[in-house]
Write a protein that holds these residues in place. Structure first.
Motif, mmCIF file in Angstrom:
data_model
loop_
_atom_site.group_PDB
_atom_site.id
_atom_site.type_symbol
_atom_site.label_atom_id
_atom_site.label_comp_id
_atom_site.label_asym_id
_atom_site.label_seq_id
_atom_site.Cartn_x
_atom_site.Cartn_y
_atom_site.Cartn_z
ATOM 1 N N PRO A 102 0.812 -1.223 0.000
ATOM 2 C CA PRO A 102 0.000 0.000 0.000
ATOM 3 C C PRO A 102 0.848 1.277 0.000
ATOM 4 C CG PRO A 102 0.123 -0.915 2.213
ATOM 5 C CD PRO A 102 0.919 -1.823 1.323
ATOM 6 N N HIS A 103 2.175 1.150 0.015
ATOM 7 C CA HIS A 103 2.997 2.364 0.005
ATOM 8 C C HIS A 103 4.307 2.066 -0.729
ATOM 9 C CE1 HIS A 103 5.632 0.586 3.040
ATOM 10 N NE2 HIS A 103 4.522 0.146 3.622
ATOM 11 N N ARG A 104 5.018 3.092 -1.079
ATOM 12 C CA ARG A 104 6.202 2.945 -1.923
ATOM 13 C C ARG A 104 7.445 2.391 -1.213
ATOM 14 N NH1 ARG A 104 5.965 8.332 -5.788
ATOM 15 N NH2 ARG A 104 4.337 7.506 -7.175
ATOM 16 N N GLY A 105 7.276 2.072 0.058
ATOM 17 C CA GLY A 105 8.406 1.491 0.777
ATOM 18 C C GLY A 105 8.207 0.001 1.001
ATOM 19 N N ARG A 106 7.192 -0.570 0.346
ATOM 20 C CA ARG A 106 6.812 -1.951 0.640
ATOM 21 C C ARG A 106 7.982 -2.921 0.516
ATOM 22 N NH1 ARG A 106 1.858 -5.074 0.820
ATOM 23 N NH2 ARG A 106 2.488 -6.719 2.239
#
Ligand code: 6R9
Length: 651
Positions: free
Chosen positions: A338-342
């Motif tokens: 759900p976020h760009r650091g997954r």
């Protein structure tokens, strides 16, 4: 291809001292393999457990058709699973599975053995046996791996079709290989939402109609969404596999038994069914995984981000790593859900030490900014791999520094669906890597850069990449098209017996190899191979399109992007934005979303030679914003001015 400018004095990174000191493979391996290739590969084959020993390493008497490890018998699934359990490593985690919605599951080797055995029994009960073809169309969930290994265990040949491919693409593959069974799921999770798969199987089968070779569709429940069910053919995985016995005795198959067919784009519209067999393939995958990643199975946690629908997933998620008994991460979703650091969160959580991904992903992360990975603890990483397309030096340097903390070597691994195993790559404990170069052929591998006549080019020159000797995981043929196999790979330099890879390459002043990209009509978009003519056929199958030409234009993120030039049939209707959108969706429907053109320009005419060949080179010039080069061979040189005009209008 990515615009790769080769620096005159490239930076070099020496192997880290501690890695070099304890490296699995040292410089001696090159000389050893050179002086006794058979002995070298026999030694690598001993990594596997054979039910019956081989009597000859390589039979090349019917070249280019190879037989490796002649008379040897083995079971690939036994080698990937059972033998680790028998050796007392049953409690070791084979997979840390991470679902996109956040569900996780750790699967030990003992559990994997039970799951594969159940699935093998289930397939047998459905009448699938040795020599049958099974199509697998699944998301990145553990069942995908279980399904592949269950096929291998009973001698059925699998063909995994990437979940992003459309019903049409699936139907043509099922038809070509005459698959008896399709294994799919209700869907998978993509970008935070369930994305259905089963309806595409239904559409594929109804397209095939009475010609369909499929007896059953086995459906894994993943998302729980509603799926239409045809009781005559469809079965739930949890019913059939869930109720099967976990006891199953693997049978040994000949080293040359067909393990899988992987369809890959060629220069014509029809995908090629690349055939891999068992003993040589497993040897090549296991050895290179051990050597190039310096794998220490007791301590490493390995993560390859490829999809099992591609060869990288086959060789470096399933067969190589499992034969080597490592613990790995398996992630279902996209890097930004759900976020760009997954991804970095996953590396931190599981202490990933070896990480293998593609340049297109790295370039995307570069665009998102280093602040994202910087907030995670990535100190567990000790080695980084790259595959799928040339890695430009900027992306290499960013990867090495931001993700690898300037401490991890980067191995840029060149290979293909056809080669089955890595071919050109640094050895992390030996090679001082140069950003942008795949460096040297691995021990036992022969590769060279040659001119039109097959002569080795001097250092500092460009030419064609060839493979000069057979290797264990080499493709054996093209499924039901042996003639095309010989024609595509072995005819260009037939006198020399070289394999023609289809890539251009350069040898730098030190003789190190820089891959420049495809020299044929195959594009590389985000590391996925697409054929220009396959997309052109998809476009002309639309009623409004008379003719189409497709080129791969350099793209900062995806390496290349699909750019199409289309001539419309006369008649009325919308010719504007709505139509180009419709054509883009049409391509997605025919092939899959990955093949959607980034840009479609409607043109009055296409540049053709007098013999009627479309000059894609000129279209690429336009697509990449360059002045159009030499147009003297065009039958009508004025068309380029018209096209260039349209291009600025549409931009
Ligand atoms: C494994 C895989 C093969 C084509 C190949 C080449 C390109 C792959 C590369 C690379 C430069 C690398 N390619 N790895 N180019 N450097 N490290 O990707 O197989 O999908 O069959 O593609 O990909 O053009 O010929 P496949």
């Amino acid at each position: 291809m990515t615009d790769l400018t080769i620096p005159s004095t490239p930076t070099r990174f020496e192997p880290p001292a501690d890695l070099a000191a304890s490296a699995n493979v040292t410089a001696e391996a090159y000389a050893r393999a050179e002086s006794d290739a058979d002995g070298f590969w026999a030694e690598q084959a001993e990594r596997l457990t054979w039910a019956e020993p081989f009597t000859q390493v390589l039979d090349w008497s019917d070249a280019p058709r190879a037989r490796w490890f002649v008379d040897g018998k083995l079971n690939a699934a036994y080698n990937c699973v059972d033998r680790h359990v028998e050796a007392g490593r049953g409690d070791k985690v084979a997979f840390h599975f991470v679902g996109e919605p956040g569900d996780t599951r750790d699967i030990t080797y003992a559990e994997l053995k039970d799951d594969v055995s159940r699935a093998a029994n289930a397939l047998t009960s459905l009448g699938v046996g040795s020599g049958d073809l099974v199509a697998i169309y699944l998301p990145m969930i553990p069942e995908a791996i279980v399904a592949m290994l269950a096929c291998a265990r009973i001698g059925a040949t699998h063909t995994v079709v990437f979940g992003g491919f459309s019903a049409e693409a699936l139907a043509s593959r099922i038809e070509d290989c005459r698959a008896k069974l399709v294994i799919t799921s209700d869907g998978g999770y993509r970008r935070g939402a369930p994305s259905p798969l089963k309806p595409a199987v239904d559409a594929a089968l109804s397209r095939l109609g009475g010609q369909s070779p499929v007896d059953h569709v086995l459906v894994v429940r993943r998302t729980g969404e509603y799926v239409p069910f045809d009781d005559a053919t469809d079965l739930w995985w949890h019913d059939v596999v869930g109720s099967a016995s976990p006891e199953h005795t693997p049978e040994a198959f000949d080293a040359e038994h067909p393990l899988y067919v992987m369809y890959s784009s060629g220069t014509t519209g029809k995908p090629k069914g690349i055939l891999h067999t068992t003993g040589g393939y497993l040897t090549g995958a296991a050895y290179t995984h051990h050597a190039v990643f310096d794998l220490k199975p007791d301590t490493d946690v390995y993560w390859c981000t490829a999809d099992i629908g591609w060869v990288t997933g086959h060789s470096y998620i399933v067969y190589g790593p499992l034969a080597n008994g490592v613990t790995q991460v398996l992630y279902e979703g996209t890097p930004d859900s759900p976020h760009r650091g997954r991804w970095w969160e996953i590396i931190e959580r599981y202490g990933v030490t070896l990480f293998y991904t593609a340049p297109t992903a790295i370039r995307t992360f570069m665009k998102w900014g280093r602040e994202i990975p910087d907030t995670y603890d990535l100190s567990s990483l000790r080695l980084l791999g790259s595959v799928g397309e040339p890695i430009n030096p900027e992306a290499y340097l960013w990867y090495r520094s931001v993700i690898g903390g300037d401490r991890c070597p980067v191995v840029d691994t060149w290979w293909q669906t056809e080669t089955g195993q890595m071919m050109i790559s640094p050895l992390p404990g030996v090679t001082a890597g140069k950003p942008g170069s795949a460096m040297r052929p691995l021990p036992g591998i022969g590769a060279d850069v040659v001119d039109e006549e097959g002569r080795s080019v001097p250092n500092g020159s460009r030419g064609y990449l060839v493979l000069t000797k057979p290797w264990p995981a080499m493709l054996r043929t093209l499924w039901q098209d042996d003639e095309r196999f010989v024609e595509t790979y072995w005819t260009r330099f037939a006198d020399l017996g070289y394999y023609f890879a289809g890539d251009g390459a350069k040898k730098d002043e030190d003789g190190d190899i820089w891959i420049l990209g495809r020299v044929d009509d195959v594009m590389n978009v985000s590391g996925h191979r697409l054929s220009t003519s396959e997309i052109e056929s998809a476009l002309v199958s639309h009623p409004r399109v008379a003719e189409a030409a497709v080129v791969g234009a350099a793209d900062e993120t995806t390496g290349q992007a699909v750019v199409a030039y289309v001539i419309l049939r006369s008649g009325d209707g919308n010719n504007g934005e709505a139509l180009t959108q419709e054509l883009r969706s049409h391509v997605a429907k025919e092939i899959g979303a990955i093949a959607k053109p980034r840009q479609i320009t409607i043109v009055p005419e296409l540049p053709k030679t007098r013999s009627g060949k479309i000059m894609r080179r000129l279209l690429r010039d336009v697509a990449e914003g360059r002045d159009v080069g030499d147009t003297t061979t065009l039958s009508d040189p004025s068309v380029m001015a018209l096209i260039a005009n349209r291009d600025t209008e549409s931009a």
